[in-house]
Design an enzyme around this catalytic site. Structure first.
Site, PDB file in Angstrom:
ATOM      1  N   GLU A 124      70.534  56.760  32.262  1.00  0.00           N
ATOM      2  CA  GLU A 124      69.467  56.180  33.100  1.00  0.00           C
ATOM      3  C   GLU A 124      68.147  56.108  32.323  1.00  0.00           C
ATOM      4  O   GLU A 124      67.071  56.059  32.931  1.00  0.00           O
ATOM      5  CB  GLU A 124      69.248  57.016  34.381  1.00  0.00           C
ATOM      6  CG  GLU A 124      70.448  57.176  35.286  1.00  0.00           C
ATOM      7  CD  GLU A 124      70.789  55.945  36.128  1.00  0.00           C
ATOM      8  OE1 GLU A 124      70.130  54.901  35.971  1.00  0.00           O
ATOM      9  OE2 GLU A 124      71.751  56.054  36.916  1.00  0.00           O
ATOM     10  N   HIS A 164      66.434  62.978  38.480  1.00  0.00           N
ATOM     11  CA  HIS A 164      67.410  62.190  39.244  1.00  0.00           C
ATOM     12  C   HIS A 164      68.604  63.091  39.530  1.00  0.00           C
ATOM     13  O   HIS A 164      69.104  63.776  38.627  1.00  0.00           O
ATOM     14  CB  HIS A 164      67.853  60.950  38.461  1.00  0.00           C
ATOM     15  CG  HIS A 164      69.127  60.364  38.998  1.00  0.00           C
ATOM     16  ND1 HIS A 164      69.248  59.955  40.313  1.00  0.00           N
ATOM     17  CD2 HIS A 164      70.340  60.175  38.437  1.00  0.00           C
ATOM     18  CE1 HIS A 164      70.484  59.530  40.519  1.00  0.00           C
ATOM     19  NE2 HIS A 164      71.175  59.657  39.395  1.00  0.00           N
ATOM     20  N   HIS A 218      73.965  56.397  46.092  1.00  0.00           N
ATOM     21  CA  HIS A 218      73.994  56.981  44.745  1.00  0.00           C
ATOM     22  C   HIS A 218      73.263  58.318  44.675  1.00  0.00           C
ATOM     23  O   HIS A 218      73.880  59.340  44.408  1.00  0.00           O
ATOM     24  CB  HIS A 218      73.411  55.966  43.739  1.00  0.00           C
ATOM     25  CG  HIS A 218      73.338  56.471  42.330  1.00  0.00           C
ATOM     26  ND1 HIS A 218      73.168  55.647  41.245  1.00  0.00           N
ATOM     27  CD2 HIS A 218      73.410  57.728  41.812  1.00  0.00           C
ATOM     28  CE1 HIS A 218      73.158  56.361  40.130  1.00  0.00           C
ATOM     29  NE2 HIS A 218      73.286  57.633  40.460  1.00  0.00           N
TER      30      HIS A 218
HETATM   31  O1  2HA Z   1      73.406  60.860  34.468  1.00  0.00           O
HETATM   32  O2  2HA Z   1      73.686  60.448  37.474  1.00  0.00           O
HETATM   33  O3  2HA Z   1      73.124  57.898  37.522  1.00  0.00           O
HETATM   34  C1  2HA Z   1      74.469  60.506  35.279  1.00  0.00           C
HETATM   35  C2  2HA Z   1      73.982  59.825  36.486  1.00  0.00           C
HETATM   36  C3  2HA Z   1      73.842  58.370  36.435  1.00  0.00           C
HETATM   37 ZN    ZN Z   2      73.180  59.297  39.232  1.00  0.00          ZN
END
Ligand code: 2HA
Ligand code: ZN
Length: 262
Positions: free
Chosen positions: A112, A135, A207
């Site tokens: 990402e 994330h 996601h």
């Molecule tokens: O890094 O979460 O979105 C792995 C993830 C991709």
């Molecule tokens: Zn991810």
């Protein structure tokens, strides 16, 4: 450098502990700034690689990111081995890995990376105080993003704020909702960056979440409080109840009290 690596590994441990980090899920970055060559003279530099893009505001910046395919539980154990230290060139279109004797030279930056670069570029352009991006894949927020009714910003925020005071106070501007886009894509990066001009946290439909903060732990806290609201929602739903929650009037009173008007 070690203290920066440790900040990331502390947060990767939290993601692992929360169960939001299956396999290689999630990624973290921390921008340590435009540092002088003296600072890292004991390190070597890897080969120059192209971003295929120019990030003007990232000129000469050093950013630490989790490596592609790395597990949060491994970052927690061996930050030097699983974190990629990226030194960006003057033009903002190329980067090199900063290498110490413990560095994994075969490591690549997170899948990402494009989102992290776009967001850091925007944060610098807007002189924002946040330097960290987290994330991760928190199950209850992801589950909410599978329910059509909650796939818009107003509906999801009205629900999350109504569940506990902490969410109104800490996530007072709410969560941005980003309709589904391909993982790791530039489109996802662009949509997210636009949303984070007015928010500190966004939900990627079906996601996961992405948040910014002064430190990785601050970004984590924001996701944690929202995820707790989503968790409580599913608890009362599973118990068979539809509840009123903290109604609009009470929320407005709270906002006035804490001077966090929308
Ligand atoms: O890094 O979460 O979105 C792995 C993830 C991709
Ligand atoms: Zn991810």
């Amino acid at each position: 450098m070690k203290k920066h690596l440790n900040k990331i590994s502390k947060t990767s441990a939290l993601l692992d502990k929360r169960g939001w980090a299956e396999a290689n899920a999630g990624n973290i970055s921390l921008r340590i700034g435009n540092i002088s060559n003296n600072y890292y003279k004991k390190y070597q530099l890897g080969e120059l690689k192209n971003f295929q893009k120019t990030f003007t505001h990232l000129s000469n910046q050093v950013i630490i990111v989790t490596g592609a395919g790395t597990r949060m539980r491994d970052v927690k154990r061996k930050p030097e081995r699983y974190l990629f230290i990226l030194k960006i060139n003057e033009a903002g279109n190329m980067f090199q890995q900063i290498i110490s004797n413990k560095t994994n030279k075969n490591l690549k930056p997170t899948s990402e990376l494009i989102s992290h670069l776009y967001i850091h570029n925007m944060l610098l352009a807007n002189k924002r105080e946040e330097r960290s991006i987290v994330h991760t894949h928190p199950a209850n927020l992801i589950a909410l993003s599978h329910i059509q009714k909650f796939c818009n910003q107003d509906a999801i925020n009205n629900l999350l704020w109504s569940i506990q005071p902490e969410t109104v106070v800490l996530a007072n501007e709410g969560i941005a909702f980003i309709p589904y886009q391909l993982t790791g894509s530039e489109k996802l990066a662009i949509e997210t960056t636009k949303a984070l001009e007015k928010h500190r946290v966004a939900l990627w439909e079906k996601h996961g979440c992405i948040a910014i903060g002064k430190s990785p732990e601050k970004a984590f806290d924001l996701i944690d409080v929202l995820e707790k609201s989503a968790f409580i929602f599913f608890i009362y739903k599973n118990a068979g109840y539809n509840v009123e929650g903290i109604n609009d009037i009470k929320q407005k009173k709270m906002r006035r009290h804490f001077k966090i008007l929308l």
